[in-house]
Write a protein that holds these residues in place. Structure first.
Motif, PDB file in Angstrom:
ATOM      1  N   LYS A 134       0.680  -1.086   0.040  1.00 15.17           N
ATOM      2  CA  LYS A 134       0.172   0.095   0.069  1.00 15.17           C
ATOM      3  C   LYS A 134       1.026   1.274  -0.065  1.00 15.17           C
ATOM      4  CE  LYS A 134      -3.731  -2.015   2.724  1.00 15.17           C
ATOM      5  NZ  LYS A 134      -4.923  -1.755   3.664  1.00 15.17           N
ATOM      6  N   SER A 135       2.048   1.131   0.258  1.00 14.68           N
ATOM      7  CA  SER A 135       2.909   2.311   0.533  1.00 14.68           C
ATOM      8  C   SER A 135       3.881   2.713  -0.627  1.00 14.68           C
ATOM      9  CB  SER A 135       4.057   2.063   1.654  1.00 14.68           C
ATOM     10  OG  SER A 135       5.039   2.999   1.697  1.00 14.68           O
ATOM     11  N   PRO A 136       3.669   3.977  -1.252  1.00 16.34           N
ATOM     12  CA  PRO A 136       4.198   4.655  -2.243  1.00 16.34           C
ATOM     13  C   PRO A 136       5.778   4.433  -1.959  1.00 16.34           C
ATOM     14  CG  PRO A 136       2.305   5.885  -1.959  1.00 16.34           C
ATOM     15  CD  PRO A 136       2.284   4.700  -0.942  1.00 16.34           C
ATOM     16  N   ALA A 137       6.099   4.731  -0.927  1.00 17.55           N
ATOM     17  CA  ALA A 137       7.594   5.053  -0.252  1.00 17.55           C
ATOM     18  C   ALA A 137       8.236   3.735  -0.529  1.00 17.55           C
ATOM     19  CB  ALA A 137       7.646   5.482   0.944  1.00 17.55           C
ATOM     20  N   TRP A 138       7.354   2.374  -0.061  1.00 12.62           N
ATOM     21  CA  TRP A 138       8.019   1.273  -0.084  1.00 12.62           C
ATOM     22  C   TRP A 138       8.365   0.815  -1.608  1.00 12.62           C
ATOM     23  CZ3 TRP A 138       7.023  -3.310  -2.746  1.00 12.62           C
ATOM     24  CH2 TRP A 138       7.678  -4.522  -2.375  1.00 12.62           C
ATOM     25  N   TRP A 139       7.367   0.958  -2.566  1.00 16.84           N
ATOM     26  CA  TRP A 139       7.588   0.848  -4.078  1.00 16.84           C
ATOM     27  C   TRP A 139       8.572   1.600  -4.440  1.00 16.84           C
ATOM     28  CZ3 TRP A 139       5.979  -3.289  -6.579  1.00 16.84           C
ATOM     29  CH2 TRP A 139       5.061  -4.124  -6.315  1.00 16.84           C
ATOM     30  N   LYS A 140       8.909   2.724  -4.301  1.00 14.44           N
ATOM     31  CA  LYS A 140       9.663   3.717  -4.766  1.00 14.44           C
ATOM     32  C   LYS A 140      11.241   3.265  -4.292  1.00 14.44           C
ATOM     33  CE  LYS A 140       6.926   7.878  -4.847  1.00 14.44           C
ATOM     34  NZ  LYS A 140       6.881   7.791  -6.207  1.00 14.44           N
ATOM     35  N   ARG A 141      11.413   2.625  -3.114  1.00  9.65           N
ATOM     36  CA  ARG A 141      12.613   2.086  -2.614  1.00  9.65           C
ATOM     37  C   ARG A 141      13.038   0.775  -3.053  1.00  9.65           C
ATOM     38  NH1 ARG A 141      11.297   2.117   2.229  1.00  9.65           N
ATOM     39  NH2 ARG A 141      10.528  -0.056   2.388  1.00  9.65           N
ATOM     40  N   PHE A 142      11.781   0.020  -3.154  1.00 11.35           N
ATOM     41  CA  PHE A 142      11.816  -1.410  -3.968  1.00 11.35           C
ATOM     42  C   PHE A 142      12.226  -1.285  -5.272  1.00 11.35           C
ATOM     43  CE2 PHE A 142      10.363  -4.924  -6.235  1.00 11.35           C
ATOM     44  CZ  PHE A 142      10.596  -6.184  -5.527  1.00 11.35           C
ATOM     45  N   THR A 143      11.897  -0.408  -6.155  1.00 13.44           N
ATOM     46  CA  THR A 143      12.295   0.062  -7.694  1.00 13.44           C
ATOM     47  C   THR A 143      13.671   0.540  -7.762  1.00 13.44           C
ATOM     48  OG1 THR A 143       9.764   0.168  -8.083  1.00 13.44           O
ATOM     49  CG2 THR A 143      11.531   0.923  -9.759  1.00 13.44           C
ATOM     50  N   THR A 144      13.957   1.363  -6.878  1.00 14.65           N
ATOM     51  CA  THR A 144      15.140   2.075  -6.938  1.00 14.65           C
ATOM     52  C   THR A 144      16.221   1.160  -6.797  1.00 14.65           C
ATOM     53  OG1 THR A 144      14.065   4.238  -6.125  1.00 14.65           O
ATOM     54  CG2 THR A 144      16.705   3.970  -6.195  1.00 14.65           C
ATOM     55  N   THR A 145      15.880   0.241  -5.825  1.00 12.60           N
ATOM     56  CA  THR A 145      17.149  -0.807  -5.472  1.00 12.60           C
ATOM     57  C   THR A 145      17.131  -2.082  -6.453  1.00 12.60           C
ATOM     58  OG1 THR A 145      15.715  -1.790  -3.884  1.00 12.60           O
ATOM     59  CG2 THR A 145      17.121   0.021  -3.053  1.00 12.60           C
ATOM     60  N   GLU A 146      15.803  -2.025  -7.403  1.00 15.23           N
ATOM     61  CA  GLU A 146      15.783  -2.989  -8.322  1.00 15.23           C
ATOM     62  C   GLU A 146      15.439  -4.229  -7.486  1.00 15.23           C
ATOM     63  OE1 GLU A 146      18.336  -3.341 -11.631  1.00 15.23           O
ATOM     64  OE2 GLU A 146      18.458  -1.225 -11.947  1.00 15.23           O
ATOM     65  N   GLY A 147      14.690  -4.206  -6.229  1.00 15.44           N
ATOM     66  CA  GLY A 147      14.362  -5.368  -5.607  1.00 15.44           C
ATOM     67  C   GLY A 147      15.040  -5.669  -4.432  1.00 15.44           C
ATOM     68  N   LYS A 148      16.586  -5.117  -4.598  1.00 15.91           N
ATOM     69  CA  LYS A 148      17.331  -5.442  -3.478  1.00 15.91           C
ATOM     70  C   LYS A 148      17.073  -5.223  -1.830  1.00 15.91           C
ATOM     71  CE  LYS A 148      21.411  -5.340  -6.317  1.00 15.91           C
ATOM     72  NZ  LYS A 148      22.723  -4.753  -6.864  1.00 15.91           N
TER      73      LYS A 148
END
Length: 393
Positions: free
Chosen positions: A336-350
């Motif tokens: 639900k968190s945009p911040a989580w998705w941004k972090r997940f995408t920026t780190t390419e899932g790491k």
């Protein structure tokens, strides 16, 4: 609250193609019917299609016409074939052979409009070219969607700092860029990208982006919003498959496609957030340019918080169908968190290695080769040009 310049930009965007001409209208309606008919033939012949609660959508369409309001359908995005196969799931009677009943939707510019031929085809199919990767919600396709959701002759006159706006945007002889008899039906995939995840996170969703919140808040009349949740399209085209498109289609014959329509959002919820938007407009409009969104209304913290709130409400209503009607296990709260998705995408899932994509996370900029050309062009034109300091969408 609606700004005349937003409607004007929406008009200009729609006028990029000759949508008023009789020939264009004929070709557009023909393109939609042929595409829909071919898709229905494929879906009814080779797949097991189930539509739940169709009456809810039918009633919403009737109410929208009766009340002279636009209608928005919002849906999860699990496959590149969601459109047009999703529309093929509905019976012909839903469209009633009426061009005004054909949906509009938003399509990625780098895919649907990558050349002139595709651009004309998708435009005839009532798709609006939408830019991704940092462009954000203040772009032509969103302005055009607001225009389509708004009746041609209305504007919110409850409070107007600029006076008689009806004269401004709809003078005598005004010709709307799209010939129609009622406000439009606009369908949106608010996640912006296809999402397929490995178990136990299958059938989950990304966060919803802010473009859809502008449509809810800025249409001249509140749209009727209908949430929809689908499954099965991801089994027609699997993002991780190395097989050809046609081979995947062949191997997916017999797949169950399930389309579940939820209750339209209560008007009181839509009206409440629109009242909050009106309050922000009164507080932060620019007296020097009162006919357009001010910087604070675009990038200010209060405006961004409201858009985040509306996006979360819309997502919750689609998730409600997923959880309560389709009986899937509860979503991971991280999603639900945009911040989580941004972090997940920026780190390419790491950042969260337990979440695995089927195929690629196409929100990763590195995977979008078309951006390399654009970024080089920006560099040559002056990469360090000052831009407003704002949060990301």
């Amino acid at each position: 609250m609606t700004f005349p310049d937003v409607l004007k930009r929406g008009d200009e965007f729609l006028k990029e193609y000759p949508r008023q001409s009789r020939m264009w209208r004929f070709l557009s309606y023909s393109t939609c019917l042929i595409t829909l008919g071919f898709s229905k033939l494929i879906m009814s012949t080779f797949y097991n299609v189930k539509v739940n609660n169709l009456d809810k959508l039918q009633d919403a369409l009737k109410r929208a016409e009766k009340e002279n309001r636009g209608i928005m359908t919002i849906m999860n995005h699990m496959s590149t074939v969601d459109d047009p196969t999703f529309w093929a799931a509905f019976p012909w009677k839903l469209y009633n052979w009426n061009p005004d009943n054909v949906r509009w939707c938003l399509g990625a510019e780098n895919i649907c409009f990558s050349n002139k031929l595709l651009g004309y085809f998708f435009s005839l199919g009532q798709v609006l070219s939408t830019k991704r990767f940092g462009v954000g919600p203040f772009q032509g396709s969103i302005d055009a969607s607001i225009r389509l959701l708004s009746p041609d002759d209305t504007i919110n006159m409850n409070w107007t700092p600029w006076g008689q706006v009806k004269e401004y945007f709809a003078p005598a002889g005004y010709q709307p860029p799209v010939k129609r008899n009622k406000p439009a039906w606009v369908h949106v995939y608010p996640e912006g990208f296809v999402l397929q995840l490995h178990p136990p996170y299958a059938n989950s969703m990304r966060y919803f982006k802010w473009g859809i919140t502008r449509m809810v808040l800025e249409a001249t009349r509140p749209p009727i919003v209908v949430p929809i949740f689908t499954t099965g399209f991801e089994n027609i085209i699997n993002e991780g498959s190395k097989e050809s498109f046609f081979k995947q289609i062949w191997k997916s014959i017999g797949t169950e496609i399930n389309v579940t329509i939820g209750d339209p959002l209560d008007d009181s919820i839509i009206n409440l957030v629109r009242e909050e938007w009106d309050d922000l407009v009164k507080k932060f409009y620019d007296p020097e340019k009162p006919t357009d969104l001010s910087t604070r209304l675009k990038y200010g913290e209060e405006a961004q918080q409201l858009r985040s709130k509306v996006a979360a409400i819309l997502r919750d209503n689609v998730a409600k169908i997923r959880d309560q009607e389709r009986k899937f296990p509860p979503e991971d709260p991280r999603f639900k968190s945009p911040a989580w998705w941004k972090r997940f995408t920026t780190t390419e899932g790491k950042s969260d290695p337990d979440v695995k994509f089927i195929g690629q996370n196409w929100a990763i900029r590195r995977l979008q080769t078309f951006l390399n050309i654009d970024e080089k062009k920006k560099h040559n034109e002056g990469k360090n040009e000052e831009k407003p300091n704002r949060k990301e969408e």
